[in-house]
Design a protein around this motif. Sequence first.
Motif, short mmCIF file in Angstrom:
data_model
loop_
_atom_site.label_atom_id
_atom_site.label_comp_id
_atom_site.label_asym_id
_atom_site.label_seq_id
_atom_site.Cartn_x
_atom_site.Cartn_y
_atom_site.Cartn_z
N HIS B 58 0.84 -1.21 0.00
CA HIS B 58 0.00 0.00 0.00
C HIS B 58 0.86 1.25 0.00
O HIS B 58 2.04 1.22 0.38
CB HIS B 58 -1.00 0.00 1.17
CG HIS B 58 -0.43 0.35 2.51
ND1 HIS B 58 0.36 -0.49 3.24
CD2 HIS B 58 -0.55 1.47 3.27
CE1 HIS B 58 0.69 0.08 4.40
NE2 HIS B 58 0.16 1.27 4.44
N LYS B 85 -0.20 -0.58 -10.62
CA LYS B 85 -0.71 0.35 -9.59
C LYS B 85 -2.17 0.77 -9.85
O LYS B 85 -2.49 1.25 -10.94
CB LYS B 85 0.18 1.59 -9.59
CG LYS B 85 -0.12 2.59 -8.48
CD LYS B 85 0.77 3.82 -8.67
CE LYS B 85 0.59 4.85 -7.58
NZ LYS B 85 1.04 6.19 -8.04
N SER B 154 -3.15 4.29 -2.90
CA SER B 154 -2.92 3.32 -3.97
C SER B 154 -2.32 2.02 -3.46
O SER B 154 -1.94 1.90 -2.30
CB SER B 154 -1.99 3.91 -5.03
OG SER B 154 -0.65 3.98 -4.54
N THR B 155 -2.20 1.10 -4.36
CA THR B 155 -1.35 -0.08 -4.16
C THR B 155 0.11 0.40 -4.31
O THR B 155 0.37 1.59 -4.51
CB THR B 155 -1.69 -1.15 -5.22
OG1 THR B 155 -1.49 -0.57 -6.51
CG2 THR B 155 -3.15 -1.60 -5.11
#
Lengths: 188, 188
Positions: B58, B85, B154-155
């Motif tokens: 994360h 992403k 986001s990832t």
Amino acid sequence: MTAEERRGAQAYAAAALEASGVVLTEAERAGIEVADFGLGRLAESGLQLVVYVNTDRHCAKELVLRPGQTCPEHLHPPFEGTPGKEETFRCRRGVVHLYVEGEPTPDPACRPPQGVYTVFHELVLRPGDQYTIPPGTKHWFQAGPDGAIVSEFSTASRDEHDAFTDPNVRRVAAQDAAARSTGDGSAA
Amino acid sequence: MTAEERRGAQAYAAAALEASGVVLTEAERAGIEVADFGLGRLAESGLQLVVYVNTDRHCAKELVLRPGQTCPEHLHPPFEGTPGKEETFRCRRGVVHLYVEGEPTPDPACRPPQGVYTVFHELVLRPGDQYTIPPGTKHWFQAGPDGAIVSEFSTASRDEHDAFTDPNVRRVAAQDAAARSTGDGSAA
């Protein structure tokens, strides 16, 4: 939790977020989640949340705590082939005392409320401070005397999987329980 | 980008974040990333960033744009067995015009700066508005006349994998290039 308690908690959280510069949409303000963890002592054990986004891969929330309010001890177990929720708490306003697994801190700043608490390694987060909690790590947190706002950044959040140390905890807001009509409150 | 330009951009971003209620640590303020995308026209094509956290799972950042400043068109490709992403942009201050793949918007609010731009489906994000961009989706964004602050959730973020439409773009800040001594600026 009564409807009036819930409305009061929503109003508190909305005002605290606005005062801190966070802009919410009308729908977000109206949908602020209030969790009393099924304990019926909201002022003591409770949490107000705004969930910005929660996909299968990422999640972001604002957590609002009233002065001295505690989020009970829990951990995030593995689920659906993932290691479980990994989360970063970043303090925005006020002070939050975070307790995690590890050497118990001598003379900690907080006493846990009524319930079951087993981890006492203390981290003190002031505005700008943050801490990342790995999955499977027991933790609980309590706001200081002015309350606190904490931004939470994480992998997918699935509250229904959270494992609370206190068997009396039910991680479900009254309105959600009513909406879901689960009857026994164990769904989330 | 000169050292003076970089310092000026950092100071602008720090002041904008402070004015919006975001509290940074001293180390975060000193480490604000300034990207000119190797184009040498920072006021026009550039971005200021504070990365709060970026693990394998994360990530969270604050993006600060000066009035009319543009982040050039790019997408986030798959990497290391992940889909790439996935990111949510949430506008905090000002207005940001986000352009993504899809039906081109007639009479869009922005004109792209010099460079290569191919997607023109417009989303207008004002404070409290947000939008989630799936991996592999081309996008670019430009701040309105008062600049903008955008929170990005986001990832994992791996800037070195970003695929820019304009082959002249280099996604690396001058100080990073110097620190990494890559010589050709192509490492990130």
